[in-house]
Motif scaffolding. Structure first.
Motif, PDB file in Angstrom:
ATOM      1  N   HIS A  75       0.864  -1.186   0.000  1.00 14.48           N
ATOM      2  CA  HIS A  75       0.000   0.000   0.000  1.00 14.48           C
ATOM      3  C   HIS A  75       0.899   1.235   0.000  1.00 14.48           C
ATOM      4  CE1 HIS A  75      -3.253  -2.784   0.601  1.00 14.48           C
ATOM      5  NE2 HIS A  75      -2.790  -3.158   1.772  1.00 14.48           N
ATOM      6  N   TRP A  77       0.632   4.247  -0.999  1.00 13.80           N
ATOM      7  CA  TRP A  77       0.102   5.573  -0.681  1.00 13.80           C
ATOM      8  C   TRP A  77       0.214   5.915   0.806  1.00 13.80           C
ATOM      9  CZ3 TRP A  77      -4.660   6.282   2.130  1.00 13.80           C
ATOM     10  CH2 TRP A  77      -5.358   5.103   2.417  1.00 13.80           C
ATOM     11  N   ILE A 110      -1.522  11.092  -1.966  1.00  9.82           N
ATOM     12  CA  ILE A 110      -1.349   9.771  -2.564  1.00  9.82           C
ATOM     13  C   ILE A 110      -0.047   9.741  -3.362  1.00  9.82           C
ATOM     14  CG2 ILE A 110      -2.277   8.118  -4.231  1.00  9.82           C
ATOM     15  CD1 ILE A 110      -4.036   8.187  -1.815  1.00  9.82           C
ATOM     16  N   ASN A 114       3.343   7.449  -2.805  1.00  9.55           N
ATOM     17  CA  ASN A 114       3.799   6.557  -3.866  1.00  9.55           C
ATOM     18  C   ASN A 114       5.245   6.827  -4.253  1.00  9.55           C
ATOM     19  OD1 ASN A 114       1.325   5.317  -3.949  1.00  9.55           O
ATOM     20  ND2 ASN A 114       1.064   5.533  -6.151  1.00  9.55           N
ATOM     21  N   ASP A 131       1.637  -1.708  -6.556  1.00 11.67           N
ATOM     22  CA  ASP A 131       1.027  -0.652  -5.753  1.00 11.67           C
ATOM     23  C   ASP A 131      -0.422  -1.035  -5.494  1.00 11.67           C
ATOM     24  OD1 ASP A 131       0.244   1.707  -4.534  1.00 11.67           O
ATOM     25  OD2 ASP A 131      -0.056   2.759  -6.436  1.00 11.67           O
ATOM     26  N   SER A 133      -3.283  -0.035  -4.442  1.00  9.03           N
ATOM     27  CA  SER A 133      -3.642   1.365  -4.211  1.00  9.03           C
ATOM     28  C   SER A 133      -5.124   1.497  -3.878  1.00  9.03           C
ATOM     29  CB  SER A 133      -3.297   2.178  -5.471  1.00  9.03           C
ATOM     30  OG  SER A 133      -3.178   3.544  -5.179  1.00  9.03           O
ATOM     31  N   ALA A 145      -1.719   8.914  -8.406  1.00 11.09           N
ATOM     32  CA  ALA A 145      -0.931   7.724  -8.087  1.00 11.09           C
ATOM     33  C   ALA A 145      -0.149   7.254  -9.302  1.00 11.09           C
ATOM     34  CB  ALA A 145      -1.851   6.609  -7.580  1.00 11.09           C
ATOM     35  N   PHE A 158       0.139  -1.318 -11.153  1.00 13.18           N
ATOM     36  CA  PHE A 158      -0.828  -0.456 -10.471  1.00 13.18           C
ATOM     37  C   PHE A 158      -2.110  -1.237 -10.221  1.00 13.18           C
ATOM     38  CE2 PHE A 158      -4.201   2.944 -11.112  1.00 13.18           C
ATOM     39  CZ  PHE A 158      -4.031   3.536  -9.877  1.00 13.18           C
ATOM     40  N   TYR A 160      -5.595  -0.864  -8.899  1.00 14.24           N
ATOM     41  CA  TYR A 160      -6.588   0.180  -8.594  1.00 14.24           C
ATOM     42  C   TYR A 160      -7.596  -0.335  -7.572  1.00 14.24           C
ATOM     43  CZ  TYR A 160      -9.384   4.353  -9.528  1.00 14.24           C
ATOM     44  OH  TYR A 160     -10.042   5.554  -9.408  1.00 14.24           O
TER      45      TYR A 160
END
Length: 476
Positions: A75, A77, A110, A114, A131, A133, A145, A158, A160
């Protein structure tokens, strides 16, 4: 101390005379060999390589050369709050981020997390990371991000997610699809990140359809005590959405039936052992995964709590597994004389395992010709910890640390050189993170900020001790 010279842009690089952990199918180990990286890929591995004229030579003698490590669940962020939740339980984490203050994060917060997390990862030898995220409460947060990852060194997938809205809602937003398409064009890959708590009506079905339509794998926290368990796995299986390559994070607190469903559908697992130990998702399930033939990878989870490097992940994973093995034996008054999980296997999980979990084994995870030039040199001539290297796998797992990572190449490009990040504006990153911390602290207020970082301590009962002694050792 003067800085070592660096190779020119595009210049071939050869790492000479290191102990090379190839991490191929045979787990080849070269006691003394070279690794040549040319045009961004591994060109050759072996002793006394002939190299093109003008190749930049790196002395790897006394060090270990291995593939870049791969983190399948972080995580990122949350990294601007590094160590804030060091005394949290999982419940306190959920309350802080899910119910109360996670919505405070702006898009730039965020991005700050990152960026810091990306730098943290490559500095420790992680060349590819996921990530996870799940703080993206608006598409603008998602875009921020992606921008941060695209501008950072390293490869990033990534994933989401949005904990502030149901997955069957946010996946239907066309703006989310646009962010995902942008990420697909600029990053190493994209996943969809959401959880399945176990509602019998299976409201997550539209989110799985969205993932399939977009050609995305799903990564989900499965087997988390009190949150996601066997019901979620059963519903996914019965609704036909468990697909090969879907990632089951933690995968603890599950029944054999759930493990069998994951194995039968080609699922892979992401172990976050420091997290499982601290938060209570369930006992770190390395032994269960091995027993059911489920491929494993390793991950950090979040540095709001835990260590941010794969050395710690490997060490805690093997420690937890061996502790369990001994504990079970002791219950029957038996002794373990040969441990099951070996250091070689956890190094595999930190490299090859991550590559396989991401479906990118053909590109990353080993030092084989044709694969991306993602290479780590562990060498520290200023430390007594780095000699002798008798068992290189054991040295990586139990002896080395992120401070011993001397060189990191991503696609043949140096991102860490002579023990320091290169081509990175750390002062700018620090300013972004300072702004985020200052904003969050002022938004919440000092009292709330301090209370969140210092949760109440439960009362501990001290048992009566019948063995009381007076001075001089005479029984009372």
């Amino acid at each position: 101390m003067p800085e070592s010279p660096m190779p020119a842009t595009g210049q071939p690089i050869v790492l000479r005379n290191g102990i090379v952990l190839v991490m191929d199918d045979a787990h080849t180990v070269h006691p003394r060999a070279d690794v040549l990286v040319r045009d961004g890929v591994i060109a050759a591995v072996g002793p006394d390589l002939e190299v093109p004229p003008g190749t930049f030579e790196v002395d790897a003698s006394g060090g270990i050369v291995m593939p870049g490590m791969i983190d399948t669940h972080r995580h990122m962020w949350q990294t601007a709050m590094r160590a804030y939740g060091a005394d949290w339980t999982l419940t306190q984490y959920f309350v802080w981020y899910y119910l109360e203050h996670g919505k405070t994060f702006r898009p730039q917060d965020i991005a700050a997390g990152n960026l810091l997390s990306a730098l943290d990862a490559v500095e420790s030898g992680v060349t590819t990371g996921v990530d996870w995220s799940h703080g993206l409460r608006t598409p603008e947060h998602g875009a921020a991000a992606v921008d941060a990852l695209a501008g950072a060194p390293g490869r990033f997938v990534f994933a989401y997610g949005n904990i502030h809205q149901a997955p069957w809602e946010w996946t239907q937003d066309p703006a989310v699809a646009r962010v995902i398409e942008d990420a697909r064009s600029r990053l190493y890959g994209v996943q969809l990140a959401f959880d399945v708590p176990g509602d019998a009506s299976f409201p997550e079905a539209p989110a799985f359809r969205f993932a399939k339509d977009m050609g995305l794998k799903v990564t989900t926290h499965a087997g988390v005590w009190g949150a996601t368990g066997d019901d979620g796995v059963r519903l996914m299986y019965e609704n036909g959405v468990m697909e090969e390559g879907h990632v089951y994070v933690h995968a603890a607190t599950l029944s054999d039936d759930s493990y069998q469903r994951i194995a039968a559908t080609g699922g892979v697992a992401s172990l976050s052992t420091e997290s499982e130990q601290t938060c209570g998702q369930g006992y770190p399930p390395a032994a269960k995964l091995r027993a059911h033939g489920i491929p494993a990878s390793l991950s950090v989870d979040t540095s709001v709590w835990f260590s941010a490097d794969m050395f710690s992940a490997m060490r805690t994973t093997i420690g937890a597994d061996r502790s369990l093995e001994h504990y079970i034996a002791h219950q029957s008054d038996e002794t373990v004389t040969h441990v099951t999980l070996r250091v070689e296997e956890v190094v595999d999980w930190a490299t090859r395992g991550g590559a396989k979990a991401l479906g990118r084994w053909h590109e990353i995870g080993s030092l084989e010709p044709g694969k991306h030039g993602d290479v780590v040199l562990i060498r520290n001539e200023h430390s007594p910890t780095m000699f002798p290297i008798v068992n290189p796998y054991g040295h990586v797992v139990y002896q080395a640390s992120r401070g011993d990572v001397q060189v990191v190449l991503v696609g043949g490009v140096p991102v860490k050189w002579d023990g320091r990040l290169c081509g990175v504006d750390l002062s700018a990153a620090r300013a972004q993170v300072d702004d985020t911390v200052g904003y969050l602290r002022s938004s919440l207020g000092d009292e709330v900020w301090r209370a969140g970082m210092n949760p109440e301590i439960p009362e501990v009962e001290i048992l009566t001790n019948p063995y009381q002694y007076r001075k001089g050792g005479v029984p009372a």
